[in-house]
Design a protein around this motif. Sequence first.
Motif, PDB file in Angstrom:
ATOM      1  N   HIS A 116      -8.225  -2.250  -2.209  1.00 38.89           N
ATOM      2  CA  HIS A 116      -7.245  -3.290  -1.928  1.00 38.89           C
ATOM      3  C   HIS A 116      -7.855  -4.392  -1.048  1.00 38.89           C
ATOM      4  O   HIS A 116      -7.671  -5.590  -1.299  1.00 38.89           O
ATOM      5  CB  HIS A 116      -6.059  -2.634  -1.221  1.00 38.89           C
ATOM      6  N   PHE A 170       0.279  -0.535   5.756  1.00 42.79           N
ATOM      7  CA  PHE A 170      -1.188  -0.615   5.821  1.00 42.79           C
ATOM      8  C   PHE A 170      -1.669   0.577   6.668  1.00 42.79           C
ATOM      9  O   PHE A 170      -1.029   1.633   6.662  1.00 42.79           O
ATOM     10  CB  PHE A 170      -1.600  -1.987   6.402  1.00 42.79           C
ATOM     11  N   THR A 171      -2.746   0.412   7.391  1.00 42.38           N
ATOM     12  CA  THR A 171      -3.361   1.557   8.080  1.00 42.38           C
ATOM     13  C   THR A 171      -2.453   2.194   9.128  1.00 42.38           C
ATOM     14  O   THR A 171      -2.541   3.405   9.381  1.00 42.38           O
ATOM     15  CB  THR A 171      -4.694   1.114   8.714  1.00 42.38           C
ATOM     16  N   GLN A 215     -12.595  -0.865   7.075  1.00 42.92           N
ATOM     17  CA  GLN A 215     -12.140  -2.186   7.512  1.00 42.92           C
ATOM     18  C   GLN A 215     -13.127  -2.904   8.417  1.00 42.92           C
ATOM     19  O   GLN A 215     -12.964  -4.097   8.667  1.00 42.92           O
ATOM     20  CB  GLN A 215     -10.823  -2.048   8.293  1.00 42.92           C
ATOM     21  N   THR A 240      -0.881   5.082   7.780  1.00 43.14           N
ATOM     22  CA  THR A 240      -1.734   6.277   7.718  1.00 43.14           C
ATOM     23  C   THR A 240      -1.700   7.018   9.047  1.00 43.14           C
ATOM     24  O   THR A 240      -1.607   8.248   9.091  1.00 43.14           O
ATOM     25  CB  THR A 240      -3.174   5.874   7.351  1.00 43.14           C
ATOM     26  N   GLU A 245       0.840  -1.191   0.000  1.00 43.72           N
ATOM     27  CA  GLU A 245       0.000   0.000   0.000  1.00 43.72           C
ATOM     28  C   GLU A 245       0.877   1.244   0.000  1.00 43.72           C
ATOM     29  O   GLU A 245       1.955   1.219   0.571  1.00 43.72           O
ATOM     30  CB  GLU A 245      -0.902   0.021   1.240  1.00 43.72           C
ATOM     31  N   PRO A 246       0.395   2.360  -0.587  1.00 42.85           N
ATOM     32  CA  PRO A 246      -0.774   2.362  -1.463  1.00 42.85           C
ATOM     33  C   PRO A 246      -0.468   1.558  -2.720  1.00 42.85           C
ATOM     34  O   PRO A 246       0.666   1.557  -3.187  1.00 42.85           O
ATOM     35  CB  PRO A 246      -0.977   3.847  -1.780  1.00 42.85           C
ATOM     36  N   ARG A 285      -7.211   1.791  -0.125  1.00 44.20           N
ATOM     37  CA  ARG A 285      -7.306   0.702   0.851  1.00 44.20           C
ATOM     38  C   ARG A 285      -8.620  -0.069   0.708  1.00 44.20           C
ATOM     39  O   ARG A 285      -8.630  -1.308   0.784  1.00 44.20           O
ATOM     40  CB  ARG A 285      -7.166   1.287   2.260  1.00 44.20           C
ATOM     41  N   GLU A 299     -10.911   4.219   9.179  1.00 44.42           N
ATOM     42  CA  GLU A 299     -10.476   2.833   9.404  1.00 44.42           C
ATOM     43  C   GLU A 299     -11.693   1.953   9.708  1.00 44.42           C
ATOM     44  O   GLU A 299     -11.848   0.860   9.152  1.00 44.42           O
ATOM     45  CB  GLU A 299      -9.488   2.803  10.580  1.00 44.42           C
TER      46      GLU A 299
END
Lengths: 207, 207
Positions: free
Chosen positions: B76, B96-97, B123, B100, B38-39, B73, B119
Motif C-alpha cells: 500500500h 493504518f499502523t 515505513q 496494528t 487498510e488492510p 501495508r 513498522e
Amino acid sequence: MAKFITLEGIEGVGKTSNLNFIQQLLSDAGHDCVVTREPGGTALGESLRSLLLAHSDTQMSADAELMLMFAARAEHLNKVILPALARGQDVLCDRFTEATYAYQGGGRGLDLAKIGQLEHWVQGALRPDLTLILDAPVEVGRARAGRRSTPDRIETEQDAFFERVRAAYQQLAQQQPERICLIDAVPPLEAVQSSIEQSLRKYNILD
Amino acid sequence: MAKFITLEGIEGVGKTSNLNFIQQLLSDAGHDCVVTREPGGTALGESLRSLLLAHSDTQMSADAELMLMFAARAEHLNKVILPALARGQDVLCDRFTEATYAYQGGGRGLDLAKIGQLEHWVQGALRPDLTLILDAPVEVGRARAGRRSTPDRIETEQDAFFERVRAAYQQLAQQQPERICLIDAVPPLEAVQSSIEQSLRKYNILD
C-alpha cells in the motif's frame, strides 16, 4: 525421534522426483512421514501461494513478498509441521526458510538480517534436521524445467536472478554443513538418488 | 505540503461518516486528496483483506495475521500512499499502523516491540501527520455497528478483546500527542465533526 527434512533448489533440478524418492526411503525404513510444501501446506498458505505466484502482480514489493512468505510459514508451522513432529511423524517439506534466504535474500537482494529476524520470530530455535539442496547450473535447470508447464511469476525471472539464488544456496551449505547438504543434481537421476540416500544416512535421518 | 491523515477506532464509532466529512473539508480547502483503506488499497491488499477477514480461517496464528497486515501495508505504501504524497496529494486512510498496535498488540497481545520493528522496516521514518482516533465505549460501538451487516472474522471477537483494543488506542494518543488525537465519538455526529475540524486546524492539516 521425528525428523524435519527440507528439499531445496532452483527450478528444474529434480525436486519433485527426489521428494517422492525420499518419501519412499523413509516409508521403507518404517518412518511415518508427512509430505508438505512451501509456500502452502495450509488453506491460508495455499491462498498466499496463489497470490505470490500469480502473474497479475508482477510488481509486488520485495518487502511484501518477504512478509507473505513468513506469514504462510507461521501458519504452516503452527498447523502442520509442529503438530506432526509432536506426534512423532517425520516432516518432509518442499522448500522452507532456506528458499527465502536464496530467493528473497540472494535473488531479490533483501537484507539477510531482516530474514534472520523473521526466521527467529516465527521459528524460534527450530531448524530442519537436514536440508538437501539440489544443485545444478541455471541453464541445466532451465532446460529441464522448460519442458514443463507455463512458468509462474517467480519462474519468469531472468537467468541472473537464478544465478544469485543458486549462489545463495551454495553459500548456505558452506556456512551450515552440520545440517545443510549440497547435492550435485547434474548426473543421471539414479546417481543423484544414491547421493541423497548417502546423505540421509550421514545425517542420521536413516539408520 | 501534502499531508498524511489516518482515521482509527473500533467498530461502530463512526469512521465511515467521518471519513467522508474529512474528505469534504479537505476538498473545500482546495486540497487534492486520495482516500484509501487498510488492510487493502491495492489489488494484493484487497486479496489479503479478504483472507484476513474471512470466517474460513478463524484459527489463523497471530504471527501470520501480523505479517499479512504489514505485507499489505508495504504494498500500500509503495504503490498508493508514497506516490500520492510525492505528487503533492493528501492521503486520507481508513486505519493504518495504529490499528496494528491496537488490534494485534492490544487485542491479541502480540509483542509491541515486534510491531515496532516491522513498522520501522516497512515505513522507515514515515508516520501519519495526524492520526484521529474516534473513541467510544465498546458497548456504544457495538450497539451502533449491530445495525449493520454481518460481522467479519475480527468483528466477531468478544467485548474483552475490543476493550483491550480501545485501551491500546487511548494509550497511543497519550504517548504521541504531537501527532495522535483522541476524539470523543459519543456525542451527536455534529459535535464529533466539530471536534474533528478543530483537530485538523490544531495539527495544521487545515489552515
